[in-house]
Design a protein around this motif. Structure first.
Motif, PDB file in Angstrom:
ATOM      1  N   ASN A   5       0.821  -1.217   0.000  1.00 16.21           N
ATOM      2  CA  ASN A   5       0.000   0.000   0.000  1.00 16.21           C
ATOM      3  C   ASN A   5       0.851   1.261   0.000  1.00 16.21           C
ATOM      4  OD1 ASN A   5      -2.546  -1.252   0.001  1.00 16.21           O
ATOM      5  ND2 ASN A   5      -2.418  -1.619   2.194  1.00 16.21           N
ATOM      6  N   HIS A   6       2.143   1.138   0.285  1.00 19.61           N
ATOM      7  CA  HIS A   6       3.035   2.295   0.249  1.00 19.61           C
ATOM      8  C   HIS A   6       3.564   2.568  -1.160  1.00 19.61           C
ATOM      9  CE1 HIS A   6       3.337   2.825   4.655  1.00 19.61           C
ATOM     10  NE2 HIS A   6       3.222   1.506   4.709  1.00 19.61           N
ATOM     11  N   LEU A   7       3.279   1.694  -2.114  1.00 16.52           N
ATOM     12  CA  LEU A   7       3.729   1.917  -3.489  1.00 16.52           C
ATOM     13  C   LEU A   7       2.861   2.996  -4.134  1.00 16.52           C
ATOM     14  CD1 LEU A   7       4.268  -1.786  -4.621  1.00 16.52           C
ATOM     15  CD2 LEU A   7       6.001  -0.162  -3.816  1.00 16.52           C
ATOM     16  N   PRO A   8       3.463   3.953  -4.830  1.00 16.51           N
ATOM     17  CA  PRO A   8       2.708   5.119  -5.357  1.00 16.51           C
ATOM     18  C   PRO A   8       2.027   4.843  -6.693  1.00 16.51           C
ATOM     19  CG  PRO A   8       5.039   5.396  -5.805  1.00 16.51           C
ATOM     20  CD  PRO A   8       4.919   4.102  -5.040  1.00 16.51           C
ATOM     21  N   PHE A   9       1.109   3.895  -6.708  1.00 17.11           N
ATOM     22  CA  PHE A   9       0.387   3.601  -7.940  1.00 17.11           C
ATOM     23  C   PHE A   9      -0.519   4.746  -8.355  1.00 17.11           C
ATOM     24  CE2 PHE A   9       1.140  -0.885  -6.566  1.00 17.11           C
ATOM     25  CZ  PHE A   9       1.856  -1.278  -7.682  1.00 17.11           C
ATOM     26  N   ALA A  10      -0.980   5.532  -7.395  1.00 13.55           N
ATOM     27  CA  ALA A  10      -1.937   6.592  -7.727  1.00 13.55           C
ATOM     28  C   ALA A  10      -1.348   7.622  -8.689  1.00 13.55           C
ATOM     29  CB  ALA A  10      -2.409   7.285  -6.447  1.00 13.55           C
ATOM     30  N   LYS A  11      -0.021   7.783  -8.695  1.00  9.83           N
ATOM     31  CA  LYS A  11       0.591   8.770  -9.574  1.00  9.83           C
ATOM     32  C   LYS A  11       0.448   8.392 -11.044  1.00  9.83           C
ATOM     33  CE  LYS A  11       3.899  10.626  -6.259  1.00  9.83           C
ATOM     34  NZ  LYS A  11       5.300  10.979  -5.985  1.00  9.83           N
ATOM     35  N   ALA A  12       0.184   7.126 -11.299  1.00 13.93           N
ATOM     36  CA  ALA A  12      -0.023   6.717 -12.690  1.00 13.93           C
ATOM     37  C   ALA A  12      -1.332   7.250 -13.251  1.00 13.93           C
ATOM     38  CB  ALA A  12       0.014   5.187 -12.790  1.00 13.93           C
ATOM     39  N   GLN A  13      -2.195   7.797 -12.385  1.00 14.37           N
ATOM     40  CA  GLN A  13      -3.453   8.352 -12.870  1.00 14.37           C
ATOM     41  C   GLN A  13      -3.231   9.564 -13.776  1.00 14.37           C
ATOM     42  OE1 GLN A  13      -5.818   9.059  -9.383  1.00 14.37           O
ATOM     43  NE2 GLN A  13      -6.430   6.930  -9.196  1.00 14.37           N
ATOM     44  N   LYS A  14      -2.129  10.277 -13.585  1.00 20.98           N
ATOM     45  CA  LYS A  14      -1.822  11.383 -14.485  1.00 20.98           C
ATOM     46  C   LYS A  14      -1.652  10.874 -15.915  1.00 20.98           C
ATOM     47  CE  LYS A  14       0.455  14.125 -10.894  1.00 20.98           C
ATOM     48  NZ  LYS A  14       1.724  14.763 -10.473  1.00 20.98           N
ATOM     49  N   PHE A  15      -1.042   9.720 -16.027  1.00 22.36           N
ATOM     50  CA  PHE A  15      -0.882   9.105 -17.339  1.00 22.36           C
ATOM     51  C   PHE A  15      -2.232   8.741 -17.936  1.00 22.36           C
ATOM     52  CE2 PHE A  15      -0.590   4.849 -19.402  1.00 22.36           C
ATOM     53  CZ  PHE A  15      -0.047   5.266 -20.604  1.00 22.36           C
ATOM     54  N   LEU A  16      -3.132   8.198 -17.097  1.00 23.78           N
ATOM     55  CA  LEU A  16      -4.449   7.818 -17.584  1.00 23.78           C
ATOM     56  C   LEU A  16      -5.271   9.031 -18.000  1.00 23.78           C
ATOM     57  CD1 LEU A  16      -5.574   4.920 -15.250  1.00 23.78           C
ATOM     58  CD2 LEU A  16      -4.929   4.805 -17.637  1.00 23.78           C
ATOM     59  N   GLU A  17      -5.079  10.153 -17.327  1.00 21.82           N
ATOM     60  CA  GLU A  17      -5.812  11.361 -17.698  1.00 21.82           C
ATOM     61  C   GLU A  17      -5.478  11.794 -19.121  1.00 21.82           C
ATOM     62  OE1 GLU A  17      -5.001  14.285 -14.778  1.00 21.82           O
ATOM     63  OE2 GLU A  17      -6.135  13.285 -13.182  1.00 21.82           O
ATOM     64  N   SER A  18      -4.209  11.658 -19.494  1.00 22.73           N
ATOM     65  CA  SER A  18      -3.826  12.017 -20.863  1.00 22.73           C
ATOM     66  C   SER A  18      -4.337  10.988 -21.872  1.00 22.73           C
ATOM     67  CB  SER A  18      -2.304  12.146 -20.960  1.00 22.73           C
ATOM     68  OG  SER A  18      -1.666  10.904 -20.674  1.00 22.73           O
ATOM     69  N   VAL A  19      -4.327   9.708 -21.467  1.00 24.03           N
ATOM     70  CA  VAL A  19      -4.823   8.661 -22.363  1.00 24.03           C
ATOM     71  C   VAL A  19      -6.330   8.788 -22.570  1.00 24.03           C
ATOM     72  CG1 VAL A  19      -5.135   6.166 -22.605  1.00 24.03           C
ATOM     73  CG2 VAL A  19      -2.955   7.076 -21.810  1.00 24.03           C
ATOM     74  N   ASN A  20      -7.039   9.139 -21.500  1.00 23.31           N
ATOM     75  CA  ASN A  20      -8.502   9.205 -21.540  1.00 23.31           C
ATOM     76  C   ASN A  20      -9.035  10.625 -21.711  1.00 23.31           C
ATOM     77  OD1 ASN A  20      -9.003   6.408 -21.149  1.00 23.31           O
ATOM     78  ND2 ASN A  20      -8.539   6.643 -18.973  1.00 23.31           N
ATOM     79  N   ARG A  21      -8.234  11.526 -22.268  1.00 25.65           N
ATOM     80  CA  ARG A  21      -8.662  12.924 -22.362  1.00 25.65           C
ATOM     81  C   ARG A  21      -9.919  13.076 -23.223  1.00 25.65           C
ATOM     82  NH1 ARG A  21      -4.016  12.220 -25.216  1.00 25.65           N
ATOM     83  NH2 ARG A  21      -4.008  12.750 -27.443  1.00 25.65           N
ATOM     84  N   HIS A  22     -10.037  12.296 -24.301  1.00 26.04           N
ATOM     85  CA  HIS A  22     -11.233  12.387 -25.146  1.00 26.04           C
ATOM     86  C   HIS A  22     -12.459  11.852 -24.399  1.00 26.04           C
ATOM     87  CE1 HIS A  22      -8.843  13.681 -28.504  1.00 26.04           C
ATOM     88  NE2 HIS A  22      -8.120  12.572 -28.500  1.00 26.04           N
ATOM     89  N   ASN A  23     -12.273  10.779 -23.655  1.00 27.85           N
ATOM     90  CA  ASN A  23     -13.380  10.231 -22.866  1.00 27.85           C
ATOM     91  C   ASN A  23     -13.838  11.217 -21.802  1.00 27.85           C
ATOM     92  OD1 ASN A  23     -14.059   8.589 -20.153  1.00 27.85           O
ATOM     93  ND2 ASN A  23     -14.852   7.463 -21.921  1.00 27.85           N
ATOM     94  N   ILE A  24     -12.882  11.891 -21.126  1.00 24.20           N
ATOM     95  CA  ILE A  24     -13.223  12.866 -20.084  1.00 24.20           C
ATOM     96  C   ILE A  24     -13.991  14.052 -20.677  1.00 24.20           C
ATOM     97  CG2 ILE A  24     -12.259  14.463 -18.392  1.00 24.20           C
ATOM     98  CD1 ILE A  24      -9.964  12.463 -17.982  1.00 24.20           C
ATOM     99  N   LYS A  25     -13.526  14.567 -21.823  1.00 32.11           N
ATOM    100  CA  LYS A  25     -14.216  15.692 -22.467  1.00 32.11           C
ATOM    101  C   LYS A  25     -15.619  15.287 -22.921  1.00 32.11           C
ATOM    102  CE  LYS A  25     -10.030  18.024 -24.140  1.00 32.11           C
ATOM    103  NZ  LYS A  25      -9.270  18.450 -25.355  1.00 32.11           N
ATOM    104  N   ALA A  26     -15.732  14.074 -23.455  1.00 30.48           N
ATOM    105  CA  ALA A  26     -17.040  13.609 -23.915  1.00 30.48           C
ATOM    106  C   ALA A  26     -18.014  13.484 -22.743  1.00 30.48           C
ATOM    107  CB  ALA A  26     -16.895  12.269 -24.630  1.00 30.48           C
ATOM    108  N   TRP A  27     -17.535  13.036 -21.594  1.00 27.42           N
ATOM    109  CA  TRP A  27     -18.400  12.913 -20.428  1.00 27.42           C
ATOM    110  C   TRP A  27     -18.824  14.282 -19.912  1.00 27.42           C
ATOM    111  CZ3 TRP A  27     -21.670   9.819 -18.591  1.00 27.42           C
ATOM    112  CH2 TRP A  27     -21.531   8.441 -18.700  1.00 27.42           C
TER     113      TRP A  27
END
Length: 295
Positions: free
Chosen positions: A105-127
């Motif tokens: 639980n101390h591993l910083p997996f949450a920081k990879a969400q920044k990467f997902l935001e760029s990958v899913n930018r079209h999905n986020i805008k569409a929503w």
């Protein structure tokens, strides 16, 4: 040799007082006897030569040059668990692990969400557009329902002259609310189908695999420490070695893992360094075992 693991051992470990109780070698039957309680009360506690490990050192990350994802430098395995560590990174979620793999639980997996935001930018805008359209459509449907049903409710003979206006207003509000929320729900269902059809969301699945054999000396240390600690973990250098359905990375090669013991104290955990070792090849292990125990 992994410099990162060596620095983790040197910079994130400090001397600590860890003692072993006198009842460690007693069976439960013996502990409950008068002689057993006397032995426990009088026998000195044994001091153990371990260094306390600071798990905040596991929060190190690196940027993958090919994709831009920020991934953990290290991976964690439970010595008595699976040889694979899986991490699911969603748009609004991070991986979390239970008591068996609490150190992970101390591993910083949450920081990879920044990467997902760029990958899913079209999905986020569409929503965002879909949400605005659903709210606007629901509001228009509620207003239309009020305009259509309002005059009829004001002239409803079911109300007396004194109750006609308040009763009509109450029924109009109920009708508007029901129309608004039913239209909004229907709009979200339709929007979800459209957005996910044309802009499907992507998630990041990360996998680290342990593929090695502990040397005999390290295995003996782990067996001695098993009764002292709640869990035993291996910390490995996983930089540029994560396997993923999105990322293309090299095959995993483990480098000089750290053997970490977890000591649960109340609502917190303390971690202690037991050993750093080089993995043994299966062929070398079999040769050494055969030469030591010839038959």
């Amino acid at each position: 040799m992994s410099d990162k693991l060596t620095l983790l051992r040197e910079n994130r470990c400090r001397p600590a007082n860890l003692v072993e109780g006198a009842d460690k070698d007693l069976f439960p039957l013996e502990r409950n006897t008068e002689q057993g309680r006397t032995l426990i009360a009088k026998a000195p506690w044994k001091s153990l030569p371990y260094l306390e490990f600071d798990p905040s050192g596991l929060k190190q990350t690196y940027w993958d040059e090919k994709t831009g994802a920020e991934l953990p430098v290290f991976a964690v395995f439970n010595l008595e668990g699976s040889n694979e560590l899986h991490a699911y990174i969603g748009a609004k979620r991070k991986s979390s692990y239970g008591a068996v793999l609490r150190l992970a639980n101390h591993l910083p997996f949450a920081k990879a969400q920044k990467f997902l935001e760029s990958v899913n930018r079209h999905n986020i805008k569409a929503w965002r557009v879909a949400n605005c359209c659903c709210l606007l459509l629901a509001a228009l449907a509620a207003i239309a329902a009020a305009l259509i049903a309002g005059p009829g409710l004001l002239n409803d003979p079911a109300f007396s002259s004194s109750q006609r206006v308040p009763g009509a207003i109450f029924q109009v509000l109920v009708l508007c609310g029901a129309t608004f929320f039913s239209t909004l729900l229907l709009g979200f269902l339709i929007a979800a189908a459209i957005v996910n059809r044309f802009f499907p969301p992507k998630t990041l699945w990360l996998t680290a695999t342990f593929d090695g054999i502990l040397p005999e000396e390290t295995r003996e240390k782990a067996l001695r420490a098993r009764d002292l600690f709640d869990h035993l973990y291996l910390v490995v250098d996983q930089q540029e070695r994560w396997e993923s359905e999105i990322l293309t990375v090299p095959a995993s090669v483990l480098l000089d893992p750290l053997l970490i013991g977890e000591k649960r104290e109340g609502f917190r955990s303390r971690y202690f360094l037991i050993d750093q070792f080089e993995l043994t090849k299966a062929e070398d292990y079999l040769v050494a075992e055969f030469l030591r125990n010839p038959e």
